[in-house]
Design a protein around this motif. Structure first.
Motif, PDB file in Angstrom:
ATOM      1  N   LYS A 129      30.098   2.211  75.227  1.00  0.00           N
ATOM      2  CA  LYS A 129      29.564   3.021  76.223  1.00  0.00           C
ATOM      3  C   LYS A 129      30.523   3.151  77.341  1.00  0.00           C
ATOM      4  N   ILE A 130      30.779   2.086  77.976  1.00  0.00           N
ATOM      5  CA  ILE A 130      31.568   1.921  78.989  1.00  0.00           C
ATOM      6  C   ILE A 130      33.053   2.700  78.912  1.00  0.00           C
ATOM      7  N   GLU A 131      33.337   2.068  77.641  1.00  0.00           N
ATOM      8  CA  GLU A 131      34.786   2.731  77.319  1.00  0.00           C
ATOM      9  C   GLU A 131      34.960   4.127  77.004  1.00  0.00           C
ATOM     10  N   ILE A 132      33.941   4.765  76.219  1.00  0.00           N
ATOM     11  CA  ILE A 132      33.749   6.266  76.131  1.00  0.00           C
ATOM     12  C   ILE A 132      34.200   6.946  77.348  1.00  0.00           C
ATOM     13  N   TYR A 133      33.109   6.272  78.283  1.00  0.00           N
ATOM     14  CA  TYR A 133      32.849   7.003  79.683  1.00  0.00           C
ATOM     15  C   TYR A 133      34.329   7.014  80.335  1.00  0.00           C
TER      16      TYR A 133
END
Length: 115
Positions: A104-108
């Motif tokens: 989720k952090i990487e996608i953001y």
């Protein structure tokens, strides 16, 4: 100064509540909110006034991200910087986070870089 981080840090507005985990599983800090400076899929930096933690301190954290979802994680303090006015800045690495939450952090980050 040479960049040593493997993952890009994001300056984002997230809400983080932390709870200290001691060796004896005794909680010394009930949930307190901290000011996040930046975050990546491998760690975060935060500031807090008038509270001193040592390198190696571990925390259970609830991070409310930009989608309003909450990520449950455990992180460990690896760096402490004393700033002005009694504020301390802590650099931390995640030692417990699901792959899904790290994603989720990487996608953001990818979304943020594309703008």
């Amino acid at each position: 100064m040479e960049e040593k981080r493997k993952n890009k840090r994001l300056d984002i507005d997230v809400k983080v509540e932390i709870e200290r985990i001691d060796e004896d599983n005794i909680t010394t800090v009930k949930y307190m909110e901290v000011d996040v400076v930046n975050i990546s899929k491998t760690g975060l930096a935060f500031r807090v006034p008038d509270v001193k933690f040592e390198v190696g301190a571990c925390f259970d954290a609830k991070i409310q991200i930009w989608t309003k979802e909450t990520i449950d994680t455990v992180f460990k303090v690896v760096r402490v910087n004393e700033l002005d006015n009694g504020v301390n800045e802590y650099g931390c690495i995640f030692v417990g986070m699901t792959d899904t939450d790290a994603l989720k952090i990487e996608i953001y980050q990818l979304f943020n870089d594309a703008q």
